[in-house]
Design a protein around this motif. Sequence first.
Motif: not given
Length: 256
Positions: A38-42
């Motif tokens: 995954r490239a993003h993190l919430l």
Amino acid sequence: MDVVWSGDWVAERLGVALEGDGELRELLGLALRRNPKRAHLLVSNVLGKHVPQKPAVVYGAGYGLGERVRALLGAEEARRAVVLGYAETATGLGHAVADGLRDAPYLHSTRRPVAGVAPAGGFEEAHSHATSHLLLPEDPELLAGGAEASTLVLVDDEFSTGNTVLNTIRALHESHPRERYVIVALVDMRSPADRDRLTAFATEIGARVDLVTRAAGTVSLPDGVLERGQALVAEREAEQASPPGQAEQAARAGRA
């Protein structure tokens, strides 16, 4: 004066869009993630794990969810419920939810085996950096199932695809079946297909599965976002590793 959203930096560079109800952006921001999947993190603004927050806000977020579960189950069933939180992010959140149910027993998963303690179950969290979770209750009968089994309340910070929670329920239901499960999360970020999958899953195992969340929305990811994110991570790491002033000199040279 416009309020700057904490996810603007990542959203602008990766093209990630966060869409949902009015409270969603107050609860969530975005961060860049050094992860091959995954490239993003919430990033939760009320969890108290990644960004500073007032203890009353952190505790109140979980306690309020617990009170909603208590109202859903009724006072008698709520007293019998068992609450399970996910390591490491939702350990504190799970405690607060259990408090909101009024003295419900609480257990969180762990990634570390304990010598002499037999696991009561386990499951996989496919997208995580460390995928295997164990359940090591002090009381071996805490998760016992059967016709009179108490409701199991599963607490995570976000409900994204639902894979982790469904893997947990499936694993426990095979050995300790029960009639009802309640999934609790600060935010529900599932796609329409994942929402349909939860309904089909409940029918498959023959149990009622309820969902209690504070906000809902979706994350829109453009094509190539993973590669773009990895390149951005590499760029930022190279800048941090450079001697002071070298990154700026390199940028000026590139513009010459």
